[in-house]
Scaffold this active site. Structure first.
Site, mmCIF file in Angstrom:
data_model
loop_
_atom_site.group_PDB
_atom_site.id
_atom_site.type_symbol
_atom_site.label_atom_id
_atom_site.label_comp_id
_atom_site.label_asym_id
_atom_site.label_seq_id
_atom_site.Cartn_x
_atom_site.Cartn_y
_atom_site.Cartn_z
ATOM 1 N N GLY A 117 3.499 -43.494 1.716
ATOM 2 C CA GLY A 117 3.931 -42.230 2.120
ATOM 3 C C GLY A 117 4.418 -41.780 2.161
ATOM 4 O O GLY A 117 4.601 -40.251 1.422
ATOM 5 N N GLY B 98 10.197 -49.765 0.147
ATOM 6 C CA GLY B 98 10.842 -50.730 0.773
ATOM 7 C C GLY B 98 10.001 -51.803 1.313
ATOM 8 O O GLY B 98 8.663 -51.744 1.084
ATOM 9 N N GLY C 288 12.140 -58.268 16.244
ATOM 10 C CA GLY C 288 11.231 -58.135 15.022
ATOM 11 C C GLY C 288 11.443 -57.827 13.458
ATOM 12 O O GLY C 288 11.123 -58.167 13.014
ATOM 13 N N TYR D 155 15.098 -57.692 7.627
ATOM 14 C CA TYR D 155 14.963 -56.201 7.710
ATOM 15 C C TYR D 155 16.339 -55.247 7.615
ATOM 16 O O TYR D 155 16.989 -54.655 7.171
ATOM 17 C CB TYR D 155 13.919 -55.861 7.904
ATOM 18 C CG TYR D 155 13.425 -53.696 7.234
ATOM 19 C CD1 TYR D 155 12.919 -53.626 6.373
ATOM 20 C CD2 TYR D 155 13.171 -52.659 8.359
ATOM 21 C CE1 TYR D 155 12.683 -52.079 5.735
ATOM 22 C CE2 TYR D 155 13.301 -51.587 7.889
ATOM 23 C CZ TYR D 155 12.344 -51.401 7.319
ATOM 24 O OH TYR D 155 12.723 -50.299 6.640
ATOM 25 N N LYS E 46 19.086 -53.051 5.780
ATOM 26 C CA LYS E 46 19.216 -51.269 5.561
ATOM 27 C C LYS E 46 20.773 -51.098 5.945
ATOM 28 O O LYS E 46 21.044 -49.512 5.597
ATOM 29 C CB LYS E 46 18.360 -51.133 7.012
ATOM 30 C CG LYS E 46 16.880 -51.514 5.552
ATOM 31 C CD LYS E 46 16.425 -50.528 4.709
ATOM 32 C CE LYS E 46 14.999 -50.174 4.521
ATOM 33 N NZ LYS E 46 14.980 -49.809 3.229
ATOM 34 N N GLY F 280 13.015 -42.455 11.842
ATOM 35 C CA GLY F 280 12.228 -43.710 12.732
ATOM 36 C C GLY F 280 11.122 -44.320 12.841
ATOM 37 O O GLY F 280 10.255 -44.039 11.291
#
Length: 255
Positions: free
Chosen positions: A17, A92, A151, A155, A159, A186
């Site tokens: 995307g 990612g 959660g 990750y 980052k 975001g």
């Protein structure tokens, strides 16, 4: 955007995307785009759209966790499109669950894709940029790195590491006219977010909670990110390096 016409740009995860939107945006600005993705079919679909619009692009299959594949793909991209002027580390992957519910195999995959993969790309591309004394690097992190995100512990750690790495590389390579900046998305309407939502008890409720929390009242769209990424890749941002910008509709407003 200034001085993107004729430049060669690599976008990792370019079949997705944000990666697809970014590839299209650079092509619209006149850049030659190398669309890197481990899913060659997805990358080729993006390339077909770019070419249909009159742009220049080529697809390259590349698993960024494998250094030999990275070296081969970078060499092929340079042979086909020219020396790399802009690198966008966008690829990612995430898994959405409390840290204590995760397992080491998931940590390994998260680190390999979100951090080590970017290291491979940077290590392959930076020497050429340094020799030519010019280059733009845009690393795609996450607001999870800046404010935390339940959660997404590992990750977020990856980052956060990418943000710190970017600032260090910005210092190391500033004298070679190489800028290194970070864009932090975001909640964005992508397949990755949809996958995160699927892991929730009530996916629709989770997505609505994201929308409600965003001051601008909507999820981000891939094109929202592409604009910021193209800016950092252009000469309009030639005097900006080591910086982090959130594209989150105001969800996070870090100083």
């Amino acid at each position: 955007m200034r001085n993107l016409n004729g430049k060669t740009v690599i976008v990792t995860g370019g079949g997705g995307g944000i990666g697809g939107a970014t590839s299209r945006r650079f092509a619209e600005e006149g850049a030659r785009v190398a669309v890197f993705d481990m899913n060659l079919e997805a990358a080729q679909k993006v390339v077909e759209g770019i070419r249909a619009a009159g742009g220049v692009a080529q697809a390259f299959q590349c698993d960024i966790t494998q250094r030999t594949q990275v070296d081969t793909a970078v060499a092929a991209a340079e042979a086909a499109l020219g020396p790399i002027d802009v690198l966008v580390n966008n690829a990612g992957w995430d898994v959405f669950k409390p840290f204590t519910k995760t397992v080491p195999a998931e940590w390994d995959k998260l680190i390999a894709i979100n951090l080590t993969g970017a290291l491979h790309m940077l290590h392959a591309v930076l020497p050429g940029m340094a020799e030519r004394k010019t280059g733009r690097i845009v690393n795609i992190a996450s607001d999870a790195a800046r404010g935390g995100s339940s959660g997404e512990a590992v990750y977020s750690a990856c980052k956060g590491g990418l943000v710190a790495l970017s600032k260090t590389l910005a210092r190391e390579h500033a004298r070679q006219n190489i800028t290194v900046n970070v864009v932090c998305p975001g909640p964005t309407d992508t397949a990755l977010l949809a996958g995160v939502a699927e892991g929730a008890r009530d996916p629709a409720k989770l997505l609505e909670a994201f929308r409600s929390a965003i001051p601008l009242g909507r999820l981000g769209q891939p094109d929202d990110l592409a604009s910021a990424i193209a800016f950092f890749g252009s000469d309009d941002a030639g005097f900006i390096t080591g910086q982090v910008i959130s594209v989150s509709g105001g969800l996070t407003m870090h100083g």
